[in-house]
Structure formats: C-alpha cells, structure tokens
Write a protein that holds these residues in place. Sequence first.
Motif, mmCIF file in Angstrom:
data_model
loop_
_atom_site.group_PDB
_atom_site.id
_atom_site.type_symbol
_atom_site.label_atom_id
_atom_site.label_comp_id
_atom_site.label_asym_id
_atom_site.label_seq_id
_atom_site.Cartn_x
_atom_site.Cartn_y
_atom_site.Cartn_z
ATOM 1 N N VAL A 376 0.817 -1.199 0.000
ATOM 2 C CA VAL A 376 0.000 0.000 0.000
ATOM 3 C C VAL A 376 0.854 1.253 0.000
ATOM 4 N N VAL A 377 1.923 1.276 0.801
ATOM 5 C CA VAL A 377 2.737 2.490 0.848
ATOM 6 C C VAL A 377 3.440 2.722 -0.481
ATOM 7 N N LYS A 378 3.882 1.656 -1.136
ATOM 8 C CA LYS A 378 4.498 1.810 -2.453
ATOM 9 C C LYS A 378 3.469 2.272 -3.479
ATOM 10 N N LEU A 379 2.303 1.652 -3.459
ATOM 11 C CA LEU A 379 1.259 2.029 -4.409
ATOM 12 C C LEU A 379 0.781 3.451 -4.155
ATOM 13 N N SER A 380 0.602 3.812 -2.872
ATOM 14 C CA SER A 380 0.140 5.154 -2.537
ATOM 15 C C SER A 380 1.135 6.208 -3.015
ATOM 16 N N ALA A 381 2.422 5.977 -2.766
ATOM 17 C CA ALA A 381 3.430 6.940 -3.208
ATOM 18 C C ALA A 381 3.460 7.047 -4.728
ATOM 19 N N PHE A 382 3.411 5.910 -5.410
ATOM 20 C CA PHE A 382 3.457 5.914 -6.879
ATOM 21 C C PHE A 382 2.234 6.605 -7.462
ATOM 22 N N VAL A 383 1.057 6.217 -7.008
ATOM 23 C CA VAL A 383 -0.181 6.764 -7.562
ATOM 24 C C VAL A 383 -0.270 8.266 -7.318
ATOM 25 N N GLN A 384 0.036 8.695 -6.102
ATOM 26 C CA GLN A 384 -0.125 10.113 -5.796
ATOM 27 C C GLN A 384 0.951 10.968 -6.455
ATOM 28 N N CYS A 385 2.189 10.474 -6.489
ATOM 29 C CA CYS A 385 3.254 11.275 -7.115
ATOM 30 C C CYS A 385 3.041 11.388 -8.623
ATOM 31 N N VAL A 386 2.790 10.260 -9.288
ATOM 32 C CA VAL A 386 2.521 10.306 -10.728
ATOM 33 C C VAL A 386 1.235 11.082 -10.998
ATOM 34 N N GLY A 387 0.232 10.845 -10.182
ATOM 35 C CA GLY A 387 -1.046 11.526 -10.383
ATOM 36 C C GLY A 387 -0.935 13.030 -10.250
ATOM 37 N N TYR A 388 -0.243 13.493 -9.227
ATOM 38 C CA TYR A 388 -0.109 14.937 -9.051
ATOM 39 C C TYR A 388 0.769 15.563 -10.132
ATOM 40 N N LEU A 389 1.761 14.824 -10.639
ATOM 41 C CA LEU A 389 2.530 15.329 -11.779
ATOM 42 C C LEU A 389 1.624 15.530 -12.986
ATOM 43 N N ILE A 390 0.731 14.574 -13.218
ATOM 44 C CA ILE A 390 -0.217 14.699 -14.327
ATOM 45 C C ILE A 390 -1.109 15.921 -14.153
ATOM 46 N N SER A 391 -1.450 16.242 -12.915
ATOM 47 C CA SER A 391 -2.422 17.316 -12.665
ATOM 48 C C SER A 391 -1.812 18.714 -12.712
ATOM 49 N N ILE A 392 -0.489 18.815 -12.740
ATOM 50 C CA ILE A 392 0.147 20.138 -12.646
ATOM 51 C C ILE A 392 -0.283 21.096 -13.754
ATOM 52 N N PRO A 393 -0.293 20.689 -15.025
ATOM 53 C CA PRO A 393 -0.596 21.676 -16.073
ATOM 54 C C PRO A 393 -2.023 22.207 -16.055
ATOM 55 N N GLY A 394 -2.969 21.450 -15.504
ATOM 56 C CA GLY A 394 -4.375 21.806 -15.608
ATOM 57 C C GLY A 394 -4.725 23.193 -15.099
#
Length: 439
Positions: A376-394
């Motif tokens: 869970v900690v690995k998945l949480s870090a991966f999902v949130q870090c990649v996800g927030y990178l995706i959201s930056i330009p919006g």
Amino acid sequence: MADDDLATLGPAAGPRTTSSDRPSDGPEHPQPTPEAVPAAGPAARWLPRIVIAGLVLAALNLRPAITSLGALLEEVRTGLGMSGTVAGLLTSVPALCFAAFGIAAPRLARRFGPGTVVCAGMAAIALGVLVRPYAGGTGGFLAASALALAGIAVSNVLMPVVIKSWFPARVGPMTGLYSMALALGTSLAAAVTVPMTEALGGSWRTGLAVWGVLAAVAVLPWLVVVRQRRAAAGAAGATADRSAEKPVRIACSPTAWALAVFFGLQATGAYITMGWMPQIFRDAGVSAGTAGVLLAVTMAMGVPLSFVLPRLATRMRHQGPLAALLGLCGLAGYTGLWLAPAAGAWVWALLMGISNCAFPLALTMIGMRATSSAGVVKLSAFVQCVGYLISIPGPLLVGTLYQHSGGWGLPIALMAGLMVPQIAVGVLAGRDRRIEDEV
C-alpha cells in the motif's frame, strides 16, 4: 519497504488479510494477530482511539491551505500584484509540491517512522500557513505555501498505509471516516474564510493565517502516538511479519498506472475547482460571499458521500461503475457552468461536489489494490506522485486560457473534455486486481 518500517507508528499488517478488500456477504470481522495488539498499559489501550483522532484532525488540515486561498484568490492577486498566469501557477503549486515531496514519504517513513513524519507534516502545515501571508511578495508567499504543501504531501501518501496498518480489516470504514473529515475541512475553509476574514478586520492576510491554528492542534495526537509507540518498541521490541513479501516493481503494474492516471485526472478537476470555481461564479455576477458558499457546497457534498462511498466500494468486486457515475456527474456540472453559470449555480455546485468524490474512491482503491501495508505504501506513493505530476498543467492552463480568451468558455471545455479519459481509466483501475499478482 518492509512492514517493520511501519512499526514506529502502529502494528504491522501481519499475515495477509483481505476481508475488507474483497466483497463479502457478511459483516467484516477483524482477525487479531499478536502484532495487532499494542503493548499493555492504559495509554497503549487508548492508542487506537488516539490514532483515529489523529487521522481525523490530520484530514481536517489537508485542504484548508488550498481552499481558503481559492476563496480569497482575487484579493491575494490584487495584494501581491499577480497576473492571471501567475495566479494559475499558484493554483498548480499544490500538485507540484504533492508530486515532489510525496515521493519522499516512503523513504522518510523508513528512516523516522510514519508517525513522526505525519507529526512533522502537521507542524509544517501550521508554520507554512501562519507565515505565508506575511512572507512578503509573491516569492515569499509561494515558498511558505510550499512548506505547508510539503507537510500535506507526505501526510497524503501515508494516510492510506496508516489505515491499512492499524485497521487492516476495516479499510473501507476507516477510509470513509478519513475522507469525510477531509471533505469537512475543505468545505469549512471554503465556507467561512470570507466571512471570518471580514469579522477579523477584512485583511486577507489574517483570513489565511488563522487556519494555521487548526494545524497546530493536529500535531498533538501524533506526538502522543509517536511517544507511545517508541515506548512500546523499547520495552518489548518491534516485531513484524516478514513472510514471503515479494519485491514489487510498481512501475510494471498496469493497474498501478491506471490508478495513477485516474488519480491525476481527478486531482486536475479538483484543484481547478478549488482554485477557479469561485472566480467563475464571481465573473458571472455572483457575489464573493455567495461564490465562497457555492464552493463550500461543492466541498460539503464530499462529507456524507466520502463516508458512504468507500464502504460501498469495498463491497463491490469492480469499482468501475462508480468511477463512471462520478465522471458523468462532472460532465453534467461543467455543461451547466458553460450554459448558465449563475442561473443554475446551486445545481452545478452539487454535481461538481458529487464528481469530486472520485478522490475518496481513488484512496479506497489504493487500499484495495495491494495485499499488505508494504504494498500500500508503495502504491500510494506511486499513484499520488505520478497523479499529481499529471495534474500540474491543468490549473495553469485554465488560468492562461482565461486570461487570453477573456472568458470561461475554453477553460470549461477543457475541464469537461478531461472527464472522458478519467472515466475510461477509472473503469480500468476498478478491476479486481492486486499489484503483487501483476508484477
């Protein structure tokens, strides 16, 4: 990251327990293990309740730094002399900080323990929120905001693993409680920032800084948790389950990528909403106070829904239909904002509030798509870090489109268009898979 990395905060996950992760015809029954029982003593017996209090208080502080700014964005822009593009950058800073600092959360948790990291995160939020209105100029404001957002980032990543570690058989209910408190803090900040600012003298600086007091209160239960767990570990020694944990190459998991993109797209919509929705209503002729209340309504929809949705999701084998339903509500809300932003303002606010519940759904799926606290900690870090990178330009793109087009037609069309891929990846992320099985 092995499960013993979590021992500083709470009990290890023990043998794989997935009763809350998979649908069941009967009620959930926790399966106690020796690791799940804290050390004896009055304080230790109260520790799970203190952890719950810490979770709730932490959740209450994970959004006011952002939504209070959204309610006063025009005043901040005027006070600091910001252009529309710089204001768009300001609304993108949360996603940037969440991606940059969130990736460090597993390493920090290994070194210092998750409890210590969350405690430090609450302290960083308090200091950053208190300092930023008085830091002087746009640069100082952004730097202090980054400090607060760093505290939010590491706490964002570690909350799902705290829940999985302490309450492995109650992932749905505890995620619901955490999500509900998060939505409550978000809506309260949106609703009361403007009237509270007026009551405190009308200075936007005071209206933003006052939220640092709530963050300071949130430090207290985590201090107790850290002290008690260290005492228990020193007296009895921390043990952990090391049984057959396979190394997880998270980037090789299709489900992890689908969940990360889903998280990123929903975060894009959420931060555009929190940063720009009051301005959309104000430009349509709605007063500043009413625009803040409309944002509060949007955020408040998450209070009951964030409690119910995770419980419902954990009882479904496929969460894709929920992701699709939330996305369709978002499409309807954006269509209304484009056609009649003022006339149907309350309806659009409600629909956007339902759509924003993709966030607790994503959190729940993080807990369901891995079989252990380490996963869970690995998945949480991966999902949130990649996800927030995706959201930056919006949010930045919305600010730029708004400034150069002179209206909200193009920005709203962009927001609506992003809901289509969000629905698609949400359906993929909702499949009954585990990252350990995929990689």
